[in-house]
Design an enzyme around this catalytic site. Structure first.
Site, mmCIF file in Angstrom:
data_model
loop_
_atom_site.group_PDB
_atom_site.id
_atom_site.type_symbol
_atom_site.label_atom_id
_atom_site.label_comp_id
_atom_site.label_asym_id
_atom_site.label_seq_id
_atom_site.Cartn_x
_atom_site.Cartn_y
_atom_site.Cartn_z
ATOM 1 N N GLY A 149 0.739 -1.530 -0.224
ATOM 2 C CA GLY A 149 -0.084 0.082 0.209
ATOM 3 C C GLY A 149 0.304 1.707 -0.020
ATOM 4 O O GLY A 149 1.818 1.260 0.082
ATOM 5 N N ASN A 151 3.266 3.866 -1.087
ATOM 6 C CA ASN A 151 4.070 4.033 -1.885
ATOM 7 C C ASN A 151 4.001 3.320 -3.105
ATOM 8 O O ASN A 151 4.650 2.285 -2.760
ATOM 9 C CB ASN A 151 4.796 5.159 -2.023
ATOM 10 C CG ASN A 151 6.074 5.342 -3.232
ATOM 11 O OD1 ASN A 151 5.737 5.471 -4.597
ATOM 12 N ND2 ASN A 151 7.351 6.397 -2.531
ATOM 13 N N GLU A 172 4.606 -4.965 -2.959
ATOM 14 C CA GLU A 172 3.147 -5.131 -3.611
ATOM 15 C C GLU A 172 2.512 -5.983 -4.079
ATOM 16 O O GLU A 172 3.867 -6.893 -4.922
ATOM 17 C CB GLU A 172 2.573 -3.268 -4.882
ATOM 18 C CG GLU A 172 3.543 -2.364 -3.989
ATOM 19 C CD GLU A 172 2.413 -1.568 -2.826
ATOM 20 O OE1 GLU A 172 1.165 -2.275 -2.627
ATOM 21 O OE2 GLU A 172 3.217 -0.671 -2.469
ATOM 22 N N GLU A 190 3.098 5.991 -14.317
ATOM 23 C CA GLU A 190 4.845 5.663 -14.235
ATOM 24 C C GLU A 190 5.907 6.375 -15.631
ATOM 25 O O GLU A 190 6.750 6.403 -15.326
ATOM 26 C CB GLU A 190 5.500 4.601 -12.996
ATOM 27 C CG GLU A 190 4.928 4.082 -11.847
ATOM 28 C CD GLU A 190 4.648 5.686 -11.041
ATOM 29 O OE1 GLU A 190 6.524 6.480 -11.148
ATOM 30 O OE2 GLU A 190 3.948 5.601 -10.674
#
Length: 384
Positions: A149, A151, A172, A190
């Site tokens: 969770g 970042n 993650e 990203e």
């Protein structure tokens, strides 16, 4: 037509993904702690200037500016991109951009969460312009990951060294669907940073900083941003709450909060169709039910429960034509109430019915309409 830069992002993203496969705080003290931790992690802010930074952040996210942590500010608790929302990332003259048009990339390692990697062309060794890696915790770029969770990933703006590199938190659980975190969606965001794009203040944009579930779709803000020409920020493309013509798709409580739904509901509930017509909460089951036409969905959290959508006729016993009639359904008896018009159920003082831009306050005892107001009067709007 998509700009050349977005075509580059989608092309790079496609190659990358082929290689890897496919509460709110309970106390004010906790709220303050969350805000201070967020500011420290992303903005190097101390307690002395935290109020000012909170105001700037809330303006960016399109929230009411108070300078104090509150329920709206707790958008900071949501999983997010690790790139700070600072001015140097905006595409304006003088900001970094790749000098060459032919970019190389190299994937340093793969996440084991997604299997069946496919063949692709890549730089297999040495330094590439864009280095993609899955790492944990401190990975020597001054922006350590924080575990599950929070970042999710971050990428550097174009430049030498780590410029353009994209890092994904290996703590993650990456997936190709909407369970946990969709790698395609996060990677698309990203890689936008890797090619020089800033965050968008449009909640419907791919480059909006907070992770939202749903299919990857480019908003007009995403398309305009990478044009290469200086553009003014478009700002949130959400409806203006005090617009006299504002209507809502559905209104209900959700875990103690009053929620107004308008368009883009699939950003939060990706498996629920757009164009909702009604909703209500079953708090004892932690479920919200959304209605559209003759179908309805049962949702817990952001997930649609197994077996939905279902048909309202077979589930509730609605006749084929409801038209202007009003019906009451007993959740415990699993059947329609009889004699509904004579025995209006409920123990509330009154109920509110919404239609278009208006809301009607209905008295349960006298069975009469007491007041007529604008639907957006809940937002302290001046009469318009």
């Amino acid at each position: 037509m998509l700009s050349g830069l977005w075509s580059s992002i989608l092309a790079l993203l496609g190659v990358f993904l082929q290689s890897v496969g496919e509460f709110r705080a309970e106390t004010q003290e906790q709220d303050v702690e969350i805000v201070q931790k967020y500011l420290k992690n992303y903005y190097n802010s101390d307690k002395r200037n935290s109020g000012l930074v909170v105001e700037i952040l809330k303006q960016f996210f399109g929230l009411k500016v108070t300078g104090k942590p509150d329920a709206e500010t707790l958008v900071m608790k949501q999983s997010t991109c690790g790139v700070p929302d600072v001015g140097e990332y905006v595409l304006t003259p003088g900001n970094p951009r790749w000098e060459n048009t032919h970019l190389t990339y190299r994937i340093e390692n793969y996440t084991p969460d997604l299997v069946s990697p496919l063949t692709f062309t890549k730089v297999s060794e040495g330094q590439a312009d864009i280095m993609i890696s899955f790492v944990r915790g401190d990975h020597r770029d001054k922006y350590p990951f924080d575990g599950p969770g929070g970042n999710l990933a971050h990428a550097s703006q174009p430049g030498p060294g780590i410029g353009g590199d994209a890092h994904f938190d290996e703590y993650e659980r990456w997936t190709k669907n909407f369970q946990d975190y969709n790698l395609y969606r996060v990677a698309a965001h990203e890689l936008g940073h890797s090619l020089g794009l800033s965050h968008s203040t449009d909640i419907g944009a791919l480059m909006y900083p907070t992770y939202l579930r749903g299919d990857v779709q480019l908003s007009q803000d995403d398309i305009d941003g990478p044009s290469g020409n200086p553009v003014q920020p478009r700002g949130p493309q959400t409806p203006q709450v005090c617009d006299s013509k504002l209507t809502f798709d559905a209104i209900t409580t959700v875990r103690g909060e009053l929620m107004f739904f308008k368009m883009r509901t699939n950003r939060f509930y990706p498996e629920v169709e757009l164009g909702l017509q009604a909703a209500y909460e079953m708090a004892d089951r932690d479920e919200v039910r959304f209605f559209k036409g003759n179908k309805y969905w049962a949702v817990s959290g952001q997930d649609v429960l197994y077996g939905y959508p279902k048909d309202i006729h077979s589930s509730f016993g609605f006749p084929t034509g409801v038209a202007h009639e009003c019906w009451s359904y007993d959740e415990y008896k699993q059947s329609m109430d009889t004699g509904y018009a004579d025995e209006f159920p409920g123990d509330a003082v009154f109920q509110k019915f919404f239609h278009g831009t208006r809301q009607y306050q209905f008295d349960l005892k006298t069975k009469r309409i007491l007041t007529l107001q604008k639907a957006n009067s809940w937002f302290n709007c001046r009469k318009n």
